[in-house]
Design a protein around this motif. Structure first.
Motif, mmCIF file in Angstrom:
data_model
loop_
_atom_site.group_PDB
_atom_site.id
_atom_site.type_symbol
_atom_site.label_atom_id
_atom_site.label_comp_id
_atom_site.label_asym_id
_atom_site.label_seq_id
_atom_site.Cartn_x
_atom_site.Cartn_y
_atom_site.Cartn_z
ATOM 1 N N ARG A 225 5.590 -18.329 11.192
ATOM 2 C CA ARG A 225 5.529 -17.947 9.821
ATOM 3 C C ARG A 225 4.972 -16.863 9.675
ATOM 4 N NH1 ARG A 225 8.120 -22.148 9.937
ATOM 5 N NH2 ARG A 225 8.187 -23.239 8.967
ATOM 6 N N GLY A 226 4.595 -15.699 8.596
ATOM 7 C CA GLY A 226 4.325 -14.001 7.980
ATOM 8 C C GLY A 226 4.747 -13.680 8.325
ATOM 9 N N PRO A 227 4.218 -12.075 9.002
ATOM 10 C CA PRO A 227 4.607 -11.329 9.215
ATOM 11 C C PRO A 227 5.261 -11.013 10.669
ATOM 12 C CG PRO A 227 2.564 -11.031 9.385
ATOM 13 C CD PRO A 227 2.228 -12.419 8.699
ATOM 14 N N LEU A 228 5.954 -9.986 10.987
ATOM 15 C CA LEU A 228 6.230 -10.237 12.284
ATOM 16 C C LEU A 228 5.619 -10.201 13.484
ATOM 17 C CD1 LEU A 228 9.156 -8.895 14.023
ATOM 18 C CD2 LEU A 228 8.468 -6.051 13.865
ATOM 19 N N GLN A 229 5.948 -10.774 14.617
ATOM 20 C CA GLN A 229 4.635 -10.954 16.111
ATOM 21 C C GLN A 229 5.761 -9.883 17.154
ATOM 22 O OE1 GLN A 229 3.533 -14.706 15.880
ATOM 23 N NE2 GLN A 229 3.199 -15.253 13.214
ATOM 24 N N GLN A 230 4.467 -9.998 17.762
ATOM 25 C CA GLN A 230 5.075 -9.820 19.208
ATOM 26 C C GLN A 230 6.442 -10.897 19.575
ATOM 27 O OE1 GLN A 230 2.066 -9.774 22.216
ATOM 28 N NE2 GLN A 230 3.647 -8.323 23.400
#
Length: 240
Positions: A225-230
């Protein structure tokens, strides 16, 4: 027949069900098919869910000339297997989209529908039959694991099947889909890096960043969920 190597997309033998086929699919022909275009043969397998109330309802629709949709196979939640279109013919299951820059996915693929509404896990008998079917199709047409994709992979934002409850890891462990990467990846996750990795992995459809992220997460991190992550980049980094 020996296991000699064949060029990808080359038919090894007749794809029509026979009495000696160990899967013995129920032949239920659909009028909704045509010839594969430009001499193409299957190099992809596209997995779908039906999003209908029952396998019978899906079978009726896939064989209704007014619906103008079809698939090669339908797998019921109890493992029952129907075949509606011969593998050498072009079924109408994929629609608009692309994978690795290639369009007309219908001419390049075999479509498998799974009796599932997309909201619950896929039962063991169904997954077992799917795995048996995948092995046979991949052998018949020399399709590699990287040729097994979901509908949402080639049509991001337009399609969402086989959905967040589908067990891609199970297919990967059984060499029936491309194994995901587990590398740590870059310390910071940029949209440019993510798009480049996604395109290299096959997600080449022309969509915005959020739609692309959702499609990749459906395949690898449906809980994301949410913005782009590593962590969104890691599955796309190929094994060294």
């Amino acid at each position: 027949m020996g296991m000699a190597m064949r060029v990808a997309g080359t038919r090894a033998r007749s794809a029509v069900p026979s009495a000696t086929d160990p899967l013995n699919p129920i032949w239920h022909p659909s009028p909704n098919f045509g010839e594969r275009r430009d001499g193409l043969t299957p190099s992809l397998i596209v997995i779908h869910y039906t999003a209908m109330d029952s396998a019978q309802a899906a079978l009726d629709r896939l064989c209704d000339p007014k619906a103008e949709v079809s698939a090669h196979y339908l797998v019921g939640n109890d493992g029952t297997l129907w075949q509606m279109v011969r593998e050498e013919d072009r079924a109408w299951h994929a629609g608009a989209g692309e994978w690795h820059g290639q369009t007309d996915i219908n001419s390049r693929s075999i479509g498998i529908e799974l009796d599932n509404a997309g909201k619950h896990p896929f039962p063991e008998p169904q997954m077992h039959r799917l795995e048996q079917l995948l092995r046979q199709i991949m052998y018949r047409w020399a399709i590699l694991p990287n040729g097994v994709i979901g509908h949402s992979d080639m049509a991001p934002g337009r399609k969402f099947d086989p959905g967040p409850r589908f067990d891609w890891l199970r297919l990967e462990r059984n060499l029936l889909a491309t194994p995901r990467g587990y590398a740590a990846g870059p310390q910071t996750a940029s949209k440019g890096q993510f798009r480049n990795l996604a395109q290299a992995a096959g997600f080449s459809a022309d969509v915005d960043d959020d739609t692309l992220l959702h499609a990749v997460r459906l395949r690898y991190r449906p809980w994301g969920r949410g913005p782009l992550q590593q962590a969104d980049l890691a599955p796309l980094i190929p094994h060294s």
